[in-house]
Design a protein around this motif. Structure first.
Motif, mmCIF file in Angstrom:
data_model
loop_
_atom_site.group_PDB
_atom_site.id
_atom_site.type_symbol
_atom_site.label_atom_id
_atom_site.label_comp_id
_atom_site.label_asym_id
_atom_site.label_seq_id
_atom_site.Cartn_x
_atom_site.Cartn_y
_atom_site.Cartn_z
ATOM 1 N N GLU A 194 0.811 -1.223 0.000
ATOM 2 C CA GLU A 194 0.000 0.000 0.000
ATOM 3 C C GLU A 194 0.845 1.274 0.000
ATOM 4 N N ILE A 195 1.739 1.385 0.945
ATOM 5 C CA ILE A 195 2.449 2.649 1.152
ATOM 6 C C ILE A 195 3.519 2.877 0.088
ATOM 7 N N LEU A 196 4.451 1.934 -0.049
ATOM 8 C CA LEU A 196 5.546 2.129 -0.999
ATOM 9 C C LEU A 196 5.064 2.104 -2.440
ATOM 10 N N THR A 197 4.124 1.243 -2.764
ATOM 11 C CA THR A 197 3.615 1.160 -4.130
ATOM 12 C C THR A 197 2.976 2.479 -4.544
ATOM 13 N N GLU A 198 2.120 3.035 -3.707
ATOM 14 C CA GLU A 198 1.491 4.316 -4.049
ATOM 15 C C GLU A 198 2.516 5.431 -4.144
ATOM 16 N N HIS A 199 3.511 5.401 -3.260
ATOM 17 C CA HIS A 199 4.545 6.439 -3.284
ATOM 18 C C HIS A 199 5.349 6.370 -4.581
ATOM 19 N N LEU A 200 5.707 5.163 -5.012
ATOM 20 C CA LEU A 200 6.517 5.009 -6.221
ATOM 21 C C LEU A 200 5.717 5.269 -7.497
ATOM 22 N N LEU A 201 4.429 4.927 -7.499
ATOM 23 C CA LEU A 201 3.600 5.117 -8.690
ATOM 24 C C LEU A 201 2.924 6.484 -8.731
ATOM 25 N N GLY A 202 2.992 7.212 -7.640
ATOM 26 C CA GLY A 202 2.344 8.522 -7.566
ATOM 27 C C GLY A 202 3.101 9.581 -8.332
ATOM 28 N N PRO A 203 2.639 10.797 -8.264
ATOM 29 C CA PRO A 203 3.309 11.894 -8.984
ATOM 30 C C PRO A 203 4.726 12.109 -8.459
ATOM 31 N N PRO A 204 5.668 12.438 -9.344
ATOM 32 C CA PRO A 204 7.076 12.572 -8.921
ATOM 33 C C PRO A 204 7.332 13.729 -7.959
ATOM 34 N N TRP A 205 6.458 14.705 -7.897
ATOM 35 C CA TRP A 205 6.665 15.840 -6.991
ATOM 36 C C TRP A 205 6.216 15.534 -5.563
ATOM 37 N N ARG A 206 5.631 14.375 -5.373
ATOM 38 C CA ARG A 206 5.174 13.995 -4.028
ATOM 39 C C ARG A 206 6.385 13.745 -3.126
ATOM 40 N N LYS A 207 6.419 14.396 -1.987
ATOM 41 C CA LYS A 207 7.579 14.309 -1.082
ATOM 42 C C LYS A 207 7.373 13.346 0.081
ATOM 43 N N THR A 208 6.131 12.974 0.368
ATOM 44 C CA THR A 208 5.865 12.091 1.503
ATOM 45 C C THR A 208 5.142 10.837 1.040
ATOM 46 N N ARG A 209 5.178 9.819 1.882
ATOM 47 C CA ARG A 209 4.460 8.581 1.591
ATOM 48 C C ARG A 209 2.985 8.728 1.952
ATOM 49 N N LYS A 210 2.200 7.758 1.536
ATOM 50 C CA LYS A 210 0.779 7.739 1.848
ATOM 51 C C LYS A 210 0.591 7.839 3.361
ATOM 52 N N TYR A 211 -0.308 8.684 3.790
ATOM 53 C CA TYR A 211 -0.588 8.942 5.218
ATOM 54 C C TYR A 211 0.643 9.413 5.980
ATOM 55 N N GLU A 212 1.689 9.817 5.281
ATOM 56 C CA GLU A 212 2.952 10.281 5.874
ATOM 57 C C GLU A 212 3.563 9.252 6.820
ATOM 58 N N ILE A 213 3.378 7.976 6.516
ATOM 59 C CA ILE A 213 3.925 6.895 7.345
ATOM 60 C C ILE A 213 5.428 6.816 7.138
ATOM 61 N N ASP A 214 6.179 6.874 8.239
ATOM 62 C CA ASP A 214 7.627 6.781 8.139
ATOM 63 C C ASP A 214 8.273 5.994 9.274
ATOM 64 N N VAL A 215 7.490 5.406 10.168
ATOM 65 C CA VAL A 215 8.042 4.565 11.235
ATOM 66 C C VAL A 215 7.122 3.374 11.481
ATOM 67 N N ILE A 216 7.688 2.349 12.101
ATOM 68 C CA ILE A 216 6.914 1.215 12.610
ATOM 69 C C ILE A 216 7.095 1.227 14.120
ATOM 70 N N ARG A 217 5.994 1.318 14.835
ATOM 71 C CA ARG A 217 6.049 1.342 16.299
ATOM 72 C C ARG A 217 5.699 -0.040 16.846
ATOM 73 N N ARG A 218 6.446 -0.458 17.870
ATOM 74 C CA ARG A 218 6.179 -1.743 18.519
ATOM 75 C C ARG A 218 5.567 -1.501 19.881
ATOM 76 N N HIS A 219 4.507 -2.242 20.161
ATOM 77 C CA HIS A 219 3.899 -2.265 21.491
ATOM 78 C C HIS A 219 4.152 -3.672 22.037
ATOM 79 N N ARG A 220 4.700 -3.770 23.237
ATOM 80 C CA ARG A 220 4.964 -5.079 23.844
ATOM 81 C C ARG A 220 4.055 -5.244 25.047
ATOM 82 N N TYR A 221 3.345 -6.368 25.049
ATOM 83 C CA TYR A 221 2.409 -6.667 26.131
ATOM 84 C C TYR A 221 2.769 -7.993 26.771
ATOM 85 N N LYS A 222 2.611 -8.057 28.082
ATOM 86 C CA LYS A 222 2.782 -9.313 28.804
ATOM 87 C C LYS A 222 1.399 -9.758 29.245
ATOM 88 N N ILE A 223 1.028 -10.952 28.846
ATOM 89 C CA ILE A 223 -0.291 -11.490 29.144
ATOM 90 C C ILE A 223 -0.175 -12.376 30.383
#
Length: 81
Positions: free
Chosen positions: A36-65
């Protein structure tokens, strides 16, 4: 422990409470980014400076059950502690 991941904009990390929206395991988040994110960014207009939804990190949440004792002592127990 269980790790849950979410792709998001870096400036939003810690800005919102941890909820169950838009989370997945690591494989699911990586698939979402690649299809979703990289494909749209690469196929989108060349003047686009950010990725879809401006996603640039992956956050981890750690839970102990921790299962409650009545569940652990139950004869129908299907989970291990």
């Amino acid at each position: 422990t269980i790790d849950i991941f979410r792709a998001m904009e870096a400036s939003n990390v810690g800005a919102f409470p941890e909820e169950d929206d838009d989370v997945a395991d690591l494989g699911g988040v990586l698939k979402y980014i690649h299809t979703e994110i990289l494909t749209e960014h690469l196929l989108g207009p060349p003047w686009r400076k950010t990725r879809k939804y401006e996603i640039d990190v992956i956050r981890r949440h750690r839970y102990k059950i921790r299962n409650p004792l009545p569940l652990l002592n139950s004869p129908e127990q299907v989970f291990m502690d």
